[in-house]
Scaffold this active site. Structure first.
Site, PDB file in Angstrom:
ATOM      1  N   TYR A  73      41.144  31.044  45.009  1.00  0.00           N
ATOM      2  CA  TYR A  73      41.873  31.379  43.767  1.00  0.00           C
ATOM      3  C   TYR A  73      41.006  31.086  42.550  1.00  0.00           C
ATOM      4  O   TYR A  73      40.849  31.935  41.667  1.00  0.00           O
ATOM      5  CB  TYR A  73      43.180  30.584  43.688  1.00  0.00           C
ATOM      6  CG  TYR A  73      43.880  30.761  42.356  1.00  0.00           C
ATOM      7  CD1 TYR A  73      44.564  31.943  42.058  1.00  0.00           C
ATOM      8  CD2 TYR A  73      43.838  29.759  41.382  1.00  0.00           C
ATOM      9  CE1 TYR A  73      45.187  32.113  40.821  1.00  0.00           C
ATOM     10  CE2 TYR A  73      44.456  29.923  40.151  1.00  0.00           C
ATOM     11  CZ  TYR A  73      45.132  31.107  39.882  1.00  0.00           C
ATOM     12  OH  TYR A  73      45.732  31.276  38.653  1.00  0.00           O
ATOM     13  N   SER A 118      42.380  31.249  34.314  1.00  0.00           N
ATOM     14  CA  SER A 118      42.963  29.940  34.669  1.00  0.00           C
ATOM     15  C   SER A 118      41.935  28.877  34.324  1.00  0.00           C
ATOM     16  O   SER A 118      40.721  29.156  34.350  1.00  0.00           O
ATOM     17  CB  SER A 118      43.245  29.887  36.171  1.00  0.00           C
ATOM     18  OG  SER A 118      43.483  28.556  36.581  1.00  0.00           O
TER      19      SER A 118
HETATM   20  N1  LIG Z   1      51.592  29.383  36.485  1.00  0.00           N
HETATM   21  C1  LIG Z   1      50.442  28.764  36.383  1.00  0.00           C
HETATM   22  O1  LIG Z   1      50.365  27.517  36.525  1.00  0.00           O
HETATM   23  C2  LIG Z   1      49.181  29.540  36.054  1.00  0.00           C
HETATM   24  C3  LIG Z   1      48.056  28.833  35.622  1.00  0.00           C
HETATM   25  C4  LIG Z   1      46.888  29.524  35.317  1.00  0.00           C
HETATM   26  C5  LIG Z   1      46.862  30.902  35.435  1.00  0.00           C
HETATM   27  N2  LIG Z   1      47.965  31.582  35.868  1.00  0.00           N
HETATM   28  C6  LIG Z   1      47.861  33.035  35.986  1.00  0.00           C
HETATM   29  O2  LIG Z   1      48.851  33.634  35.176  1.00  0.00           O
HETATM   30  C7  LIG Z   1      49.144  34.936  35.662  1.00  0.00           C
HETATM   31  C8  LIG Z   1      50.649  35.120  35.714  1.00  0.00           C
HETATM   32  O3  LIG Z   1      51.176  34.212  36.672  1.00  0.00           O
HETATM   33  P1  LIG Z   1      52.579  33.475  36.481  1.00  0.00           P
HETATM   34  O4  LIG Z   1      52.296  32.037  36.363  1.00  0.00           O
HETATM   35  O5  LIG Z   1      53.375  34.144  35.449  1.00  0.00           O
HETATM   36  O6  LIG Z   1      53.189  33.698  37.951  1.00  0.00           O
HETATM   37  P2  LIG Z   1      54.451  34.528  38.477  1.00  0.00           P
HETATM   38  O7  LIG Z   1      55.693  34.104  37.769  1.00  0.00           O
HETATM   39  O8  LIG Z   1      54.413  34.406  39.961  1.00  0.00           O
HETATM   40  O9  LIG Z   1      54.123  36.041  38.048  1.00  0.00           O
HETATM   41  C9  LIG Z   1      53.108  36.768  38.695  1.00  0.00           C
HETATM   42  C10 LIG Z   1      53.244  38.244  38.366  1.00  0.00           C
HETATM   43  O10 LIG Z   1      52.196  38.960  39.023  1.00  0.00           O
HETATM   44  C11 LIG Z   1      52.746  40.099  39.668  1.00  0.00           C
HETATM   45  N3  LIG Z   1      51.957  40.505  40.821  1.00  0.00           N
HETATM   46  C12 LIG Z   1      51.507  39.751  41.857  1.00  0.00           C
HETATM   47  N4  LIG Z   1      50.864  40.508  42.750  1.00  0.00           N
HETATM   48  C13 LIG Z   1      50.886  41.793  42.268  1.00  0.00           C
HETATM   49  C14 LIG Z   1      50.413  43.045  42.730  1.00  0.00           C
HETATM   50  N5  LIG Z   1      49.746  43.170  43.903  1.00  0.00           N
HETATM   51  N6  LIG Z   1      50.626  44.144  41.982  1.00  0.00           N
HETATM   52  C15 LIG Z   1      51.305  44.053  40.817  1.00  0.00           C
HETATM   53  N7  LIG Z   1      51.786  42.909  40.316  1.00  0.00           N
HETATM   54  C16 LIG Z   1      51.583  41.791  41.043  1.00  0.00           C
HETATM   55  C17 LIG Z   1      54.156  39.673  40.060  1.00  0.00           C
HETATM   56  O11 LIG Z   1      54.986  40.818  40.138  1.00  0.00           O
HETATM   57  P3  LIG Z   1      55.555  41.468  41.498  1.00  0.00           P
HETATM   58  O12 LIG Z   1      55.629  40.388  42.534  1.00  0.00           O
HETATM   59  O13 LIG Z   1      56.892  42.023  41.112  1.00  0.00           O
HETATM   60  O14 LIG Z   1      54.575  42.540  41.825  1.00  0.00           O
HETATM   61  C18 LIG Z   1      54.570  38.834  38.865  1.00  0.00           C
HETATM   62  O15 LIG Z   1      55.125  39.644  37.863  1.00  0.00           O
HETATM   63  C19 LIG Z   1      48.446  35.042  37.016  1.00  0.00           C
HETATM   64  O16 LIG Z   1      47.253  35.786  36.889  1.00  0.00           O
HETATM   65  C20 LIG Z   1      48.126  33.608  37.365  1.00  0.00           C
HETATM   66  O17 LIG Z   1      47.001  33.500  38.197  1.00  0.00           O
HETATM   67  C21 LIG Z   1      49.117  30.927  36.163  1.00  0.00           C
END
Ligand SMILES: NC(=O)c1ccc[n+]([C@@H]2O[C@H](COP(=O)([O-])OP(=O)(O)OC[C@H]3O[C@@H](n4cnc5c(N)ncnc54)[C@H](OP(=O)(O)O)[C@@H]3O)[C@@H](O)[C@H]2O)c1
Length: 249
Positions: free
Chosen positions: A154, A141
């Protein structure tokens, strides 16, 4: 794509957002994909309409290394050897200052964002090395590099992952395994609803729309890094919405 150029890619956090977008793009490009997440029903929906052998799905909580190991051991032969790992599963909990954060939220973020990456990397590393063209992509991130109020735990977990990836790269450089850290800015996914505990799209006050990337934008950047010739390592990508001035808005 030639068969030799196609990869077998292990994607964590594939039930939503960036991970789900990676699965769709990778399968469309002819790679075979192993998609993980805790919500099995969502994973099963990813299989709809795909040819046999394109996608393997399995429920797995990345906080538990035994579950990661079990999924790996149970892989159908067509999905071995895995040569690519996308460490994407992650979450942020809480919107306030550190002194209001519950200990359970701290623990869940550290266990998922940090230990989850370590668990998947340690289980997959022998296979990545044996493939002689291994690749690890860590989704970090911009919070890892640009501190902001309410980022605390985070942002620190993402700094951990970024440093882990950067430290692993030279260690693996002579072993045929590339490492890429991808640091997105704000992306329109379920991330904000998980963070706030409020489902549905994030709403901004009128006239104060928050610029966002789509999950597809980040997935495209990840695919680009994977598809570089194997003698080239993309160390890091920082990808933010053009309208995002700071890490928090
Ligand atoms: N969206 C943003 O603004 C942003 C910005 C910077 C970085 N990121 C990073 O991008 C990555 C993906 O996030 P996203 O934005 O796509 O969010 P998201 O739509 O909430 O997806 C998060 C994914 O992580 C999985 N997950 C969470 N806890 C887990 C666990 N204990 N075991 C296995 N899977 C788990 C969830 O699946 P289940 O709940 O089905 O397990 C889901 O598929 C993350 O690492 C996040 O920190 C996001």
């Amino acid at each position: 794509m030639s068969v030799s150029a196609s990869r077998i890619v292990w994607v964590t956090g594939a039930t939503s957002g960036i991970g789900r977008a990676c699965v769709a793009k990778l399968v469309a490009r002819g790679h075979r994909v192993v998609a993980l997440g805790r919500r099995l029903e969502r994973l099963k929906r990813l299989l709809e309409g795909l040819p046999e052998g394109a996608l393997h799905v399995a429920a797995c909580d990345v906080q538990d290394i035994d579950q990661v190991q079990q999924v790996y051991q149970d892989l159908p032969p067509a999905f071995t050897p895995v040569d690519t790992l996308i460490n994407n599963a992650g979450l942020m909990l809480g919107t306030d200052n550190f002194d209001t954060l519950a200990e359970s939220a701290m623990r869940t973020m550290v266990m998922t964002n940090c230990m989850g990456v370590l668990h998947n990397t340690s289980v997959l590393l022998p296979s990545l090395k044996a493939s002689a063209r291994g690749h690890i992509v860590n989704v970090t991130s911009i919070g890892a590099h640009h501190p902001y109020v309410s980022g605390h735990v985070y942002a620190a977990t993402k700094a951990f992952v970024a440093h882990f990836g950067a430290s692993l790269r030279p260690e693996l450089a002579s072993q045929g395994v590339r490492v890429t850290n991808v640091a997105p800015g704000r992306v329109e996914t379920e991330f904000q609803s998980v963070r706030t505990g409020v489902s549905g799209p994030a709403t901004a006050p009128a006239g104060n729309a928050v610029p966002t990337l789509g999950a597809d934008d980040v997935a495209e950047a990840i695919c680009w890094a994977l598809e570089q010739p194997t003698h080239a390592n993309v160390n890091a990508i920082e990808l933010v919405p053009a309208g995002q001035a700071m890490s928090f808005r």
